[in-house]
Design a protein around this motif. Structure first.
Motif, PDB file in Angstrom:
ATOM      1  N   VAL A  93      30.932  15.579  35.805  1.00 16.34           N
ATOM      2  CA  VAL A  93      31.056  14.536  36.829  1.00 16.34           C
ATOM      3  C   VAL A  93      29.723  13.917  37.227  1.00 16.34           C
ATOM      4  O   VAL A  93      29.703  12.908  37.909  1.00 16.34           O
ATOM      5  CB  VAL A  93      31.780  15.059  38.089  1.00 16.34           C
ATOM      6  CG1 VAL A  93      33.203  15.466  37.753  1.00 16.34           C
ATOM      7  CG2 VAL A  93      31.013  16.195  38.736  1.00 16.34           C
ATOM      8  N   THR A  94      28.615  14.497  36.784  1.00 14.31           N
ATOM      9  CA  THR A  94      27.312  13.905  37.098  1.00 14.31           C
ATOM     10  C   THR A  94      26.983  12.751  36.152  1.00 14.31           C
ATOM     11  O   THR A  94      26.038  12.012  36.397  1.00 14.31           O
ATOM     12  CB  THR A  94      26.186  14.950  37.014  1.00 14.31           C
ATOM     13  OG1 THR A  94      26.080  15.416  35.662  1.00 14.31           O
ATOM     14  CG2 THR A  94      26.439  16.103  37.959  1.00 14.31           C
ATOM     15  N   ARG A  95      27.763  12.612  35.071  1.00 18.66           N
ATOM     16  CA  ARG A  95      27.524  11.542  34.094  1.00 18.66           C
ATOM     17  C   ARG A  95      28.545  10.431  34.301  1.00 18.66           C
ATOM     18  O   ARG A  95      29.746  10.667  34.231  1.00 18.66           O
ATOM     19  CB  ARG A  95      27.617  12.098  32.685  1.00 18.66           C
ATOM     20  CG  ARG A  95      26.499  13.110  32.410  1.00 18.66           C
ATOM     21  CD  ARG A  95      26.561  13.691  31.026  1.00 18.66           C
ATOM     22  NE  ARG A  95      26.487  12.636  30.029  1.00 18.66           N
ATOM     23  CZ  ARG A  95      27.138  12.684  28.878  1.00 18.66           C
ATOM     24  NH1 ARG A  95      27.896  13.704  28.573  1.00 18.66           N
ATOM     25  NH2 ARG A  95      27.027  11.702  28.008  1.00 18.66           N
ATOM     26  N   PRO A  96      28.074   9.198  34.538  1.00 21.85           N
ATOM     27  CA  PRO A  96      29.028   8.090  34.747  1.00 21.85           C
ATOM     28  C   PRO A  96      29.766   7.758  33.458  1.00 21.85           C
ATOM     29  O   PRO A  96      29.315   8.072  32.361  1.00 21.85           O
ATOM     30  CB  PRO A  96      28.134   6.930  35.185  1.00 21.85           C
ATOM     31  CG  PRO A  96      26.784   7.252  34.651  1.00 21.85           C
ATOM     32  CD  PRO A  96      26.681   8.748  34.614  1.00 21.85           C
ATOM     33  N   TRP A  97      30.906   7.115  33.651  1.00 20.08           N
ATOM     34  CA  TRP A  97      31.667   6.642  32.492  1.00 20.08           C
ATOM     35  C   TRP A  97      30.797   5.706  31.669  1.00 20.08           C
ATOM     36  O   TRP A  97      30.050   4.897  32.207  1.00 20.08           O
ATOM     37  CB  TRP A  97      32.884   5.863  32.941  1.00 20.08           C
ATOM     38  CG  TRP A  97      33.950   6.652  33.618  1.00 20.08           C
ATOM     39  CD1 TRP A  97      34.009   8.007  33.795  1.00 20.08           C
ATOM     40  CD2 TRP A  97      35.132   6.124  34.215  1.00 20.08           C
ATOM     41  NE1 TRP A  97      35.161   8.356  34.461  1.00 20.08           N
ATOM     42  CE2 TRP A  97      35.866   7.205  34.732  1.00 20.08           C
ATOM     43  CE3 TRP A  97      35.635   4.850  34.366  1.00 20.08           C
ATOM     44  CZ2 TRP A  97      37.075   7.042  35.374  1.00 20.08           C
ATOM     45  CZ3 TRP A  97      36.845   4.686  35.006  1.00 20.08           C
ATOM     46  CH2 TRP A  97      37.559   5.772  35.508  1.00 20.08           C
ATOM     47  N   THR A  98      30.921   5.796  30.365  1.00 18.43           N
ATOM     48  CA  THR A  98      30.245   4.855  29.476  1.00 18.43           C
ATOM     49  C   THR A  98      31.316   3.900  28.925  1.00 18.43           C
ATOM     50  O   THR A  98      32.496   4.265  28.880  1.00 18.43           O
ATOM     51  CB  THR A  98      29.561   5.580  28.302  1.00 18.43           C
ATOM     52  OG1 THR A  98      30.559   6.310  27.566  1.00 18.43           O
ATOM     53  CG2 THR A  98      28.482   6.538  28.802  1.00 18.43           C
ATOM     54  N   PRO A  99      30.921   2.710  28.506  1.00 18.85           N
ATOM     55  CA  PRO A  99      31.915   1.774  27.972  1.00 18.85           C
ATOM     56  C   PRO A  99      32.740   2.370  26.821  1.00 18.85           C
ATOM     57  O   PRO A  99      33.951   2.204  26.767  1.00 18.85           O
ATOM     58  CB  PRO A  99      31.082   0.581  27.507  1.00 18.85           C
ATOM     59  CG  PRO A  99      29.886   0.621  28.404  1.00 18.85           C
ATOM     60  CD  PRO A  99      29.604   2.086  28.615  1.00 18.85           C
ATOM     61  N   ASN A 100      32.092   3.094  25.917  1.00 18.27           N
ATOM     62  CA  ASN A 100      32.795   3.680  24.785  1.00 18.27           C
ATOM     63  C   ASN A 100      33.807   4.729  25.252  1.00 18.27           C
ATOM     64  O   ASN A 100      34.920   4.809  24.730  1.00 18.27           O
ATOM     65  CB  ASN A 100      31.795   4.290  23.804  1.00 18.27           C
ATOM     66  CG  ASN A 100      32.442   4.678  22.500  1.00 18.27           C
ATOM     67  OD1 ASN A 100      33.221   3.917  21.945  1.00 18.27           O
ATOM     68  ND2 ASN A 100      32.139   5.873  22.034  1.00 18.27           N
ATOM     69  N   TRP A 101      33.442   5.527  26.241  1.00 21.43           N
ATOM     70  CA  TRP A 101      34.348   6.554  26.765  1.00 21.43           C
ATOM     71  C   TRP A 101      35.566   5.894  27.406  1.00 21.43           C
ATOM     72  O   TRP A 101      36.697   6.327  27.194  1.00 21.43           O
ATOM     73  CB  TRP A 101      33.616   7.447  27.776  1.00 21.43           C
ATOM     74  CG  TRP A 101      34.457   8.573  28.269  1.00 21.43           C
ATOM     75  CD1 TRP A 101      34.627   9.791  27.681  1.00 21.43           C
ATOM     76  CD2 TRP A 101      35.252   8.591  29.461  1.00 21.43           C
ATOM     77  NE1 TRP A 101      35.486  10.557  28.432  1.00 21.43           N
ATOM     78  CE2 TRP A 101      35.882   9.853  29.525  1.00 21.43           C
ATOM     79  CE3 TRP A 101      35.499   7.664  30.472  1.00 21.43           C
ATOM     80  CZ2 TRP A 101      36.739  10.204  30.562  1.00 21.43           C
ATOM     81  CZ3 TRP A 101      36.346   8.025  31.505  1.00 21.43           C
ATOM     82  CH2 TRP A 101      36.959   9.276  31.538  1.00 21.43           C
TER      83      TRP A 101
END
Length: 151
Positions: free
Chosen positions: A65-73
């Protein structure tokens, strides 16, 4: 005794994770409540991790949860949702175009649509979507015809 008009939307501001590129717009109260619920989950997670809530993105990956969503994800998750819903595959970007053309066809002013799409210039929105708006040309022709008959 006049009737009171109930507000159905509120103003909001969205900032990117880095704090740049602010966008101010309106969302429905339901959307605002969903965002508040998501923010509450972030607060709980921040307390559990003993970090400041501003360290966590509003939408973090389930695996971290510390990593924001990436466009590819997001694109991959969208494909999974479509599959589970039994909907034929289409690109997430196609949904963006669909929403833009629907807003324009419904008469949402071009500058508003442009801002919601995050375009820096209204001319960008016009260049991309003008060809898909034949009703604009019909309306222009009818308006011109009415003006000429009245004159």
């Amino acid at each position: 005794s006049g009737s009171m008009r109930q507000r159905t939307s509120v103003s909001w501001e969205l900032r990117s994770y880095a704090g740049a590129d602010a966008f101010t717009g309106r969302v429905t109260y339901r959307t605002l409540m969903l965002l508040h619920e998501q923010r509450s989950r972030c607060v709980i997670e921040a307390e559990r991790r003993r970090v400041g809530v501003d360290v966590l993105p509003l939408f973090g990956k389930p695996s971290d949860v510390t990593r924001p969503w990436t466009p590819n994800w997001v694109t991959k998750r969208f494909a999974v949702v479509l599959d589970h819903a039994g909907v034929a595959h289409f690109r997430l970007h196609d949904l963006r175009h669909f929403v833009a053309t629907q807003m324009l066809a419904a008469g949402v002013p071009l500058p508003v649509v442009s801002a919601r799409l995050g375009h820096a210039r209204v001319s960008t929105t016009l260049n991309v979507y003008a060809a898909s708006m034949p009703a604009w040309d019909r309306a222009a022709a009818e308006t011109l015809s009415s003006l000429l008959r009245a004159g």
